[in-house]
Write a protein that holds these residues in place. Structure first.
Motif, PDB file in Angstrom:
ATOM      1  N   LYS A  88       0.868  -1.175   0.000  1.00 46.74           N
ATOM      2  CA  LYS A  88       0.000   0.000   0.000  1.00 46.74           C
ATOM      3  C   LYS A  88       0.904   1.224   0.000  1.00 46.74           C
ATOM      4  CE  LYS A  88      -3.227   2.547   2.945  1.00 46.74           C
ATOM      5  NZ  LYS A  88      -3.854   2.582   4.296  1.00 46.74           N
ATOM      6  N   CYS A 171       1.248  -3.019  -5.932  1.00 44.79           N
ATOM      7  CA  CYS A 171       0.647  -1.912  -5.187  1.00 44.79           C
ATOM      8  C   CYS A 171      -0.879  -1.956  -5.262  1.00 44.79           C
ATOM      9  CB  CYS A 171       1.161  -0.579  -5.730  1.00 44.79           C
ATOM     10  SG  CYS A 171       0.544   0.856  -4.824  1.00 44.79           S
ATOM     11  N   THR A 173      -2.875   0.105  -3.962  1.00 43.56           N
ATOM     12  CA  THR A 173      -3.428   1.455  -4.002  1.00 43.56           C
ATOM     13  C   THR A 173      -3.869   1.836  -5.415  1.00 43.56           C
ATOM     14  OG1 THR A 173      -1.843   2.021  -2.253  1.00 43.56           O
ATOM     15  CG2 THR A 173      -3.001   3.851  -3.293  1.00 43.56           C
ATOM     16  N   ILE A 178      -9.017   7.054  -3.346  1.00 38.47           N
ATOM     17  CA  ILE A 178      -8.322   7.282  -2.087  1.00 38.47           C
ATOM     18  C   ILE A 178      -8.625   8.673  -1.559  1.00 38.47           C
ATOM     19  CG2 ILE A 178      -6.449   5.717  -2.733  1.00 38.47           C
ATOM     20  CD1 ILE A 178      -4.716   8.260  -3.152  1.00 38.47           C
ATOM     21  N   LEU A 218      -7.494   4.018   1.656  1.00 40.78           N
ATOM     22  CA  LEU A 218      -8.276   3.491   0.563  1.00 40.78           C
ATOM     23  C   LEU A 218      -9.759   3.638   0.880  1.00 40.78           C
ATOM     24  CD1 LEU A 218      -6.378   0.170  -0.211  1.00 40.78           C
ATOM     25  CD2 LEU A 218      -5.919   2.457  -1.074  1.00 40.78           C
TER      26      LEU A 218
END
Length: 219
Positions: A88, A171, A173, A178, A218
């Motif tokens: 992350k 990743c 993310t 976000i 997130l």
């Protein structure tokens, strides 16, 4: 050729970051411990110890002009030596959506110290936290993990550039909506060559730099 380094192993220390920095001489120093009493996270936050944990720090003298995203590189080193771990952005280690570890980089003109805290086994972890193993891996696991991770980190440090594509693949993310402090919101679409997160929002694309925020959450 593998980078030579001096390794120190402890059952408990106050902070592996501090011990590594204090003992740095000519060779890089790798310090590992099964427990920290004064471990710290990003933004001077305290580190919460799992019942079975690993803390490791690598101290070395920086080359002139070293400006690569070392915390992201250390994350790549972590996923290389552990199965089932995601990243992350910028420096959290995740398993099944819960945090199992984190990375901290502290630097000055004389030294760079890269640290990783890792939950190895946590039968009753708090919400949002988890561990790498479902069963107790034993007393030797912390130092074994530290040795593998340190070797990967030092190999990356000694190799020009950094594996940004490998980071992007791991990743979680990327592709997510976000929010971040303060009042930032958008969809994470990329990590650039400098390690910044590229976010698409109402105001268009922008670069989010790790040092400028406290956390990314997130949605």
């Amino acid at each position: 050729m593998a980078t030579p380094y001096f390794q120190m192993r402890f059952d408990e220390v106050a902070s592996t970051q501090d011990v590594a920095r204090q003992h740095l001489a000519d060779l890089p120093v790798v310090v590992s411990a099964r427990r920290q009493t004064k471990g710290r996270g990003r933004s001077a936050g305290n580190w919460l110890n799992a019942p079975v944990a690993m803390a490791a720090s690598i101290a070395f003298h920086p080359d002139s002009g070293e400006d690569r995203p070392l915390s992201l590189m250390a994350g790549v080193a972590a996923i290389r030596m552990m199965d089932g771990i995601d990243l992350k952005w910028p420096n959290d280690l995740m398993r099944h959506g819960s945090k199992v570890g984190g990375i901290l980089v502290e630097r000055n003109e004389e030294s760079i110290v890269i640290g990783m805290g890792l939950n190895l086994f946590w039968p009753e972890a708090p919400e949002g936290m988890a561990a790498v193993h479902d069963d107790d891996p034993g007393v030797a696991a912390a130092h074994q993990a530290a040795t593998l991770w340190a070797a990967e980190v030092l190999a990356l440090v000694d190799t020009p550039g950094w594996p940004v594509d490998e980071y992007r693949t791991a990743c979680v993310t990327l592709g997510r909506e976000i929010v971040w402090e303060s009042d930032g919101r958008g969809r994470a679409i990329d990590v650039d060559e400098d390690g910044a997160l590229i976010v698409e929002g109402d105001a268009g694309r922008q670069r989010v730099v790790a040092g400028a925020i406290r956390h990314v959450r997130l949605v």
